[in-house]
Design an enzyme around this catalytic site. Structure first.
Site, PDB file in Angstrom:
ATOM      1  N   CYS A  47       6.264   4.807   2.947  1.00 25.46           N
ATOM      2  CA  CYS A  47       5.337   4.920   2.087  1.00 25.46           C
ATOM      3  C   CYS A  47       5.313   4.305   0.661  1.00 25.46           C
ATOM      4  CB  CYS A  47       5.020   6.609   1.771  1.00 25.46           C
ATOM      5  SG  CYS A  47       3.583   7.071   0.805  1.00 25.46           S
ATOM      6  N   CYS A  50       5.367   7.146  -2.228  1.00 22.32           N
ATOM      7  CA  CYS A  50       6.476   7.990  -2.507  1.00 22.32           C
ATOM      8  C   CYS A  50       7.959   7.354  -1.922  1.00 22.32           C
ATOM      9  CB  CYS A  50       6.273   9.538  -2.295  1.00 22.32           C
ATOM     10  SG  CYS A  50       6.011   9.725  -0.566  1.00 22.32           S
ATOM     11  N   CYS A  65      -6.126  -5.509  15.987  1.00 26.15           N
ATOM     12  CA  CYS A  65      -7.069  -4.716  15.323  1.00 26.15           C
ATOM     13  C   CYS A  65      -7.200  -5.111  13.818  1.00 26.15           C
ATOM     14  CB  CYS A  65      -7.227  -3.258  15.306  1.00 26.15           C
ATOM     15  SG  CYS A  65      -5.486  -2.742  14.816  1.00 26.15           S
ATOM     16  N   CYS A  96       0.639  10.669   4.393  1.00 28.36           N
ATOM     17  CA  CYS A  96       2.025  10.869   4.270  1.00 28.36           C
ATOM     18  C   CYS A  96       2.065  12.465   3.672  1.00 28.36           C
ATOM     19  CB  CYS A  96       2.346   9.858   3.068  1.00 28.36           C
ATOM     20  SG  CYS A  96       4.174  10.627   2.324  1.00 28.36           S
ATOM     21  N   CYS A  99       3.402  12.814  -0.286  1.00 24.12           N
ATOM     22  CA  CYS A  99       2.552  12.859  -1.273  1.00 24.12           C
ATOM     23  C   CYS A  99       1.081  12.655  -1.163  1.00 24.12           C
ATOM     24  CB  CYS A  99       3.014  11.181  -1.970  1.00 24.12           C
ATOM     25  SG  CYS A  99       2.346   9.862  -1.104  1.00 24.12           S
ATOM     26  N   CYS A 119      -2.928   3.116  13.365  1.00 20.61           N
ATOM     27  CA  CYS A 119      -3.630   2.070  12.695  1.00 20.61           C
ATOM     28  C   CYS A 119      -3.417   2.402  11.004  1.00 20.61           C
ATOM     29  CB  CYS A 119      -4.926   1.852  13.009  1.00 20.61           C
ATOM     30  SG  CYS A 119      -5.756   0.580  12.489  1.00 20.61           S
TER      31      CYS A 119
END
Length: 134
Positions: A47, A50, A65, A96, A99, A119
């Protein structure tokens, strides 16, 4: 998963930058095909807000995509889900769990073994190669 991470609005802006803040804190979406520069080596996608470990390189695939796509999260408890009815459609948003940063969406059109396609906005991820510094 570790304790929740909370920051002030200013701290989030400083941590994430303009685009990262728009995506992760305001549920925005980056333009497709803007993060095709992630390494192909073994490692973990974390992430950007965090540092929580979210996805493994081995679960990444090219869905065509324009956003990084994964078949599964590293740990189920690392990802939270919610209903997203914005933009005239109903989707499952993923964030997440540590966070609450918006990551992207999960769709039931992925490859085996899960049939899922996570995605994810590339700006919401930091890549750490195996053996790299934490």
């Amino acid at each position: 998963m570790s304790d929740k991470v909370t920051k002030t609005d200013l701290q989030w802006r400083q941590t994430l930058g303009d685009l990262g803040y728009e995506v992760m804190r305001n549920h925005g979406t980056e333009r497709p095909f803007t993060h095709d520069d992630f390494p192909e080596t073994a490692g973990t996608f974390r992430c950007a807000g965090c540092g929580a470990p979210l996805f493994e390189q081995s679960d990444k695939f090219d869905a065509g995509c324009g956003w990084p796509s994964f078949t599964r999260p590293l740990e189920d408890e690392g990802i939270g889900e919610s209903r997203d009815a914005r933009h005239g459609m109903v989707r499952t948003e993923v964030h997440c769990a540590r966070c609450d940063g918006h990551l992207g969406h999960v769709f039931p059109d992925g490859p085996a073994p899960t049939g899922l396609r996570y995605c994810i906005n590339g700006v919401a991820l930091d890549f750490k190669p195996d053996g790299g510094a934490e």
